[in-house]
Scaffold this motif. Structure first.
Motif, PDB file in Angstrom:
ATOM      1  N   PHE A  40       0.820  -1.207   0.000  1.00  0.00           N
ATOM      2  CA  PHE A  40       0.000   0.000   0.000  1.00  0.00           C
ATOM      3  C   PHE A  40       0.855   1.258   0.000  1.00  0.00           C
ATOM      4  O   PHE A  40       0.489   2.256  -0.637  1.00  0.00           O
ATOM      5  CB  PHE A  40      -0.961   0.010   1.190  1.00  0.00           C
ATOM      6  CG  PHE A  40      -1.936   1.145   1.109  1.00  0.00           C
ATOM      7  CD1 PHE A  40      -2.977   1.128   0.194  1.00  0.00           C
ATOM      8  CD2 PHE A  40      -1.803   2.247   1.934  1.00  0.00           C
ATOM      9  CE1 PHE A  40      -3.862   2.187   0.104  1.00  0.00           C
ATOM     10  CE2 PHE A  40      -2.687   3.308   1.845  1.00  0.00           C
ATOM     11  CZ  PHE A  40      -3.721   3.283   0.934  1.00  0.00           C
ATOM     12  N   LEU A  41       1.994   1.230   0.662  1.00  0.00           N
ATOM     13  CA  LEU A  41       2.895   2.380   0.639  1.00  0.00           C
ATOM     14  C   LEU A  41       3.369   2.649  -0.782  1.00  0.00           C
ATOM     15  O   LEU A  41       3.393   3.798  -1.230  1.00  0.00           O
ATOM     16  CB  LEU A  41       4.091   2.157   1.572  1.00  0.00           C
ATOM     17  CG  LEU A  41       5.156   3.259   1.580  1.00  0.00           C
ATOM     18  CD1 LEU A  41       4.551   4.607   1.974  1.00  0.00           C
ATOM     19  CD2 LEU A  41       6.287   2.882   2.527  1.00  0.00           C
ATOM     20  N   ALA A  42       3.725   1.609  -1.512  1.00  0.00           N
ATOM     21  CA  ALA A  42       4.144   1.781  -2.903  1.00  0.00           C
ATOM     22  C   ALA A  42       2.996   2.335  -3.747  1.00  0.00           C
ATOM     23  O   ALA A  42       3.198   3.219  -4.587  1.00  0.00           O
ATOM     24  CB  ALA A  42       4.650   0.461  -3.477  1.00  0.00           C
ATOM     25  N   ALA A  43       1.788   1.839  -3.518  1.00  0.00           N
ATOM     26  CA  ALA A  43       0.627   2.329  -4.254  1.00  0.00           C
ATOM     27  C   ALA A  43       0.343   3.794  -3.926  1.00  0.00           C
ATOM     28  O   ALA A  43       0.045   4.597  -4.809  1.00  0.00           O
ATOM     29  CB  ALA A  43      -0.590   1.470  -3.950  1.00  0.00           C
ATOM     30  N   ALA A  44       0.435   4.145  -2.655  1.00  0.00           N
ATOM     31  CA  ALA A  44       0.186   5.530  -2.236  1.00  0.00           C
ATOM     32  C   ALA A  44       1.231   6.468  -2.825  1.00  0.00           C
ATOM     33  O   ALA A  44       0.914   7.589  -3.238  1.00  0.00           O
ATOM     34  CB  ALA A  44       0.172   5.629  -0.712  1.00  0.00           C
TER      35      ALA A  44
END
Length: 117
Positions: A52-56
């Motif tokens: 999710f950090l990469a997506a954000a």
């Protein structure tokens, strides 16, 4: 490496302003590799918080890029103001901040402190 397919799924759930997330391949790859490089342990690459950090991060970069394409949030001329745009960059910034906070234990901060002077 962070699971690219997982990042794409997160981007679809974030909405990405109705766009096709696959069209931002280079940005998504950059986000995956930059988060992977900062992880404390390779085992964290499958952790949903890291994905999710990469997506954000990708979402924020994409939103910032779309703001450069001529869209605007506000325009003021004298006493007259006009608001437009979607404000998606500020929402993306808040999502990124929350993702960073949730994944703080997984990534190296890169911060340093002076022990003495």
């Amino acid at each position: 490496m962070i699971d690219r397919a997982g990042v794409l799924e997160c981007l679809k759930e974030l909405g990405l302003s109705g766009e096709n997330p696959e069209s931002y391949g280079a940005i998504i790859d950059f986000a995956c590799s930059s988060v992977s490089a900062r992880l404390k342990d390779e085992a964290y690459e499958t952790d949903s918080r890291a994905v999710f950090l990469a997506a954000a991060q990708a979402n924020y970069l994409i939103c910032c890029g779309s703001q450069q394409s001529g869209d605007f949030d506000t325009f003021t001329a004298g006493d007259v103001s006009f608001g437009g745009g979607s404000g998606s960059d500020s929402a993306a910034k808040e999502i990124l901040a929350a993702a960073r906070e949730n994944a703080a234990g997984l990534v190296e901060s890169g911060a340093f402190a002076f022990k003495s002077v």
